[in-house]
Enzyme design. Structure first.
Site, PDB file in Angstrom:
ATOM      1  CD  GLU A 188      -3.113   0.719   0.294  1.00  0.00           C
ATOM      2  OE1 GLU A 188      -2.579   1.392  -0.610  1.00  0.00           O
ATOM      3  OE2 GLU A 188      -4.292   0.884   0.614  1.00  0.00           O
ATOM      4  CG  ASP A 189      -1.056   4.732  -1.465  1.00  0.00           C
ATOM      5  OD1 ASP A 189      -1.698   4.018  -0.665  1.00  0.00           O
ATOM      6  OD2 ASP A 189      -1.614   5.560  -2.207  1.00  0.00           O
ATOM      7  NE  ARG A 239      -3.230   8.415  -9.239  1.00  0.00           N
ATOM      8  CZ  ARG A 239      -3.803   7.965  -8.122  1.00  0.00           C
ATOM      9  NH1 ARG A 239      -3.069   7.644  -7.094  1.00  0.00           N
ATOM     10  NH2 ARG A 239      -5.114   7.848  -8.037  1.00  0.00           N
ATOM     11  CE  LYS A 295      -2.277  11.048   5.765  1.00  0.00           C
ATOM     12  NZ  LYS A 295      -3.492  11.574   5.106  1.00  0.00           N
ATOM     13  CG  ASP A 336      -5.040  10.662  -6.242  1.00  0.00           C
ATOM     14  OD1 ASP A 336      -4.883   9.836  -5.319  1.00  0.00           O
ATOM     15  OD2 ASP A 336      -6.164  10.992  -6.664  1.00  0.00           O
ATOM     16  CG  ASP A 344      -5.952   8.658   6.376  1.00  0.00           C
ATOM     17  OD1 ASP A 344      -6.206   8.845   7.557  1.00  0.00           O
ATOM     18  OD2 ASP A 344      -6.167   9.530   5.521  1.00  0.00           O
ATOM     19  CG  PHE A 368      -4.562  15.549   1.287  1.00  0.00           C
ATOM     20  CD1 PHE A 368      -5.188  14.310   1.266  1.00  0.00           C
ATOM     21  CD2 PHE A 368      -4.252  16.157   0.072  1.00  0.00           C
ATOM     22  CE1 PHE A 368      -5.512  13.685   0.072  1.00  0.00           C
ATOM     23  CE2 PHE A 368      -4.573  15.543  -1.134  1.00  0.00           C
ATOM     24  CZ  PHE A 368      -5.202  14.310  -1.126  1.00  0.00           C
TER      25      PHE A 368
END
Ligand code: IMP
Length: 181
Positions: free
Chosen positions: A105-106, A171, A137, A165, A109, A158
């Site tokens: 995963e990027d 991106r 996070k 993105d 959150d 954010f």
């Protein structure tokens, strides 16, 4: 690194330079390599599109055991916040039945996505599931799913760049930028 970027109605300022991102990926790859060293299994890297495309590519280059790549596409964010609803936009491109899986995963959150993903991968018959995320996070993550490999922890803000993105924009930047309020 750009001094500022503008994406639609929002401005973003420099946050994490590419060199710091790749150093974090080096660390994650080292841990994964150590864990899979000498194993006869061929794990599946499950790249969650679109956000983790750059991370997966950088990570894979550093892995020194045999592995396969499967992708799938999920969506949960609209604008700068989570909708709380995780939508499967494209199903898995390969089977994970009877396989060891590393979810790539990027960013984690709220954790809604990762919970959904682990359940999906379990449901498809994976025998072992590890979670790898470039960013976390921690102030927002309130789930119990174990995050096995974490590149870097960041505050609750954010960000865009390096695959991440804002409404599909941003991106392409190799550095990470944070929203400039
Ligand atoms: P979660 O389900 O709340 O953990 O959110 C995970 C997903 O939301 C990630 O895979 C990203 O696609 C997206 N996301 C979370 N935080 C950010 C951010 O700061 N910028 C861009 N996308 C984000």
């Amino acid at each position: 690194m750009e001094s500022k970027i503008k994406l639609q109605d929002k401005s973003f300022k420099p946050f994490i330079p590419y060199e710091k991102i790749t150093a974090a990926i080096d660390g994650v790859a080292e841990k994964i390599n150590a864990d899979y060293k000498g194993s006869n299994d061929v794990p599946v890297l499950l790249c969650i599109l679109n956000g983790s495309i750059m991370f997966t590519s950088e990570l894979m280059k550093r892995l020194n055991f045999n592995c396969e790549l499967v992708t799938m596409k999920l969506s949960s964010y609209r604008g700068t916040s989570s909708t709380g609803v995780v939508r499967e936009v494209m199903g898995m491109t390969g089977s994970v039945e009877g396989r060891k899986v590393i979810i790539v995963e990027d960013i984690v959150d709220t954790g809604n996505t990762i919970v959904e993903l682990v359940n999906t991968v379990k449901g498809k018959g994976a025998i072992d599931i590890k979670v790898c995320t470039m960013l976390l996070k921690p102030e927002v993550y309130d789930k119990t799913v174990k995050l096995d490999y974490v590149g870097m922890e960041i505050p609750n803000a954010f960000i865009v760049g390096f695959g991440l993105d804002y409404n599909e924009l941003g991106r392409n930047y190799k550095d990470i930028y944070v929203i400039d309020n």
